[in-house]
Scaffold this active site. Structure first.
Site, mmCIF file in Angstrom:
data_model
loop_
_atom_site.group_PDB
_atom_site.id
_atom_site.type_symbol
_atom_site.label_atom_id
_atom_site.label_comp_id
_atom_site.label_asym_id
_atom_site.label_seq_id
_atom_site.Cartn_x
_atom_site.Cartn_y
_atom_site.Cartn_z
ATOM 1 C CB CYS A 80 -0.909 0.010 1.229
ATOM 2 S SG CYS A 80 -2.217 -1.213 1.140
ATOM 3 C CB CYS A 161 -4.309 -0.728 -1.032
ATOM 4 S SG CYS A 161 -2.747 -1.594 -0.813
#
Ligand code: C8R
Length: 260
Positions: A80, A161
């Site tokens: 992420c 993400c």
């Protein structure tokens, strides 16, 4: 035995990169052994699946289905807050990730790493690759290469993400184009449940006088697409990079184009 080249269709683009098999296999092994060690992938299988996607087929009739098995084999997770997307800033974006050391582009994943700067196509009349010529994008928009990049880009965007960064080119008339892969594929496949914020960086050529591309109408269009998807938007002109300490060592000079 090779089919005589005269039987192969003559397209306007350059032909398949010579030694494609060795290049793809070599890049795949380099990736799993050195770039991302620990990633377990079967490179021989990946090559065979890649070849199967386009061999003996008209390069203008390639579909997503053809590449589906390859995409499933070669895709892998990414961390992420590390995704960098770009459009019309290919070189700068990759120089930036190399020096900055933490953000990743599609070329830092196996699918992007294997296919960067190579060309490939087959032909319905032969089981060989066409080394003579391949379609240019204006001969058919969905050729064997563009479908690959669109699919790999879609998977890359879906997997993102955290904060997603985007480097656009403020020195061209429309920094954001909805016909680009970024504008037509990636922006629509970011998942609002995983991506709270998209940070746009609009970069300008060094010799130009500074301008505010964030207020350009194409960036406003982009803002409304992103916000319409329930993702927060921010925009910055000529983002000044923060370098990881140790990256400006005598043996790794910062290239002049990225000192802004
Ligand atoms: N991406 C798309 N295309 C890519 C690519 C890549 O990572 N890597 C290469 N070499 N290419 P552009 P765009 C090639 O018009 O359309 C991903 C392909 O031949 O400047 O908005 C990446 O994640 C392709 O046709 O940019 C990035 O965020 C051109 O370069 C966007 O999609 C596209 O170059 C960039 O695609």
């Amino acid at each position: 035995r090779r089919d005589p080249p005269a039987e192969l269709p003559q397209w306007k683009g350059g032909g398949t990169t010579h030694n494609l098999k060795e290049i793809i296999l070599g890049r795949c092994f380099t990736y799993i052994r050195m770039v991302n060690p620990g990633l377990r992938k079967d490179c021989l299988k990946i090559w065979e699946t890649f070849e199967n996607a386009f061999i003996s087929k008209n390069p203008c009739n390639i579909t997503e289905q053809d590449y589906q098995p390859l995409m499933e084999l070669a895709a892998h997770p990414i961390l992420c807050n590390k995704t960098l997307l770009w459009s019309k800033t290919n070189e700068l974006a990759h120089q930036y990730t190399k020096v900055q050391g933490s953000l990743l582009t599609l070329e830092d994943t196996l699918l992007g790493y294997m296919a960067d700067k190579v060309t490939w196509c087959g032909s319905p009349s032969s089981t060989e690759m066409n080394y003579q010529s391949c379609p240019r994008w204006n001969e058919c928009t969905n050729n064997s290469n563009t479908i690959y990049w669109k699919m790999a880009s879609k998977i890359f965007a879906e997997a993102a993400c955290g904060v997603v960064y985007v480097m656009l080119n403020g020195s061209i008339s429309q920094p954001f184009r909805n016909s680009s892969i970024f504008g037509s594929v990636e922006i629509h496949h970011l998942n609002p449940e995983k991506v709270p914020l998209v940070k746009i960086w609009v970069m300008h050529n060094i010799e130009e006088q500074s301008s505010d591309s964030c207020s350009d109408s194409s960036i406003k269009d982009l803002k409304s697409i992103i916000e319409g998807r329930n993702i927060a938007f921010s925009c910055e002109n000529d983002h000044r990079m923060l370098l990881k300490s140790g990256n400006i060592a005598p043996k790794s000079p910062v290239r002049k184009s990225i000192i802004l």
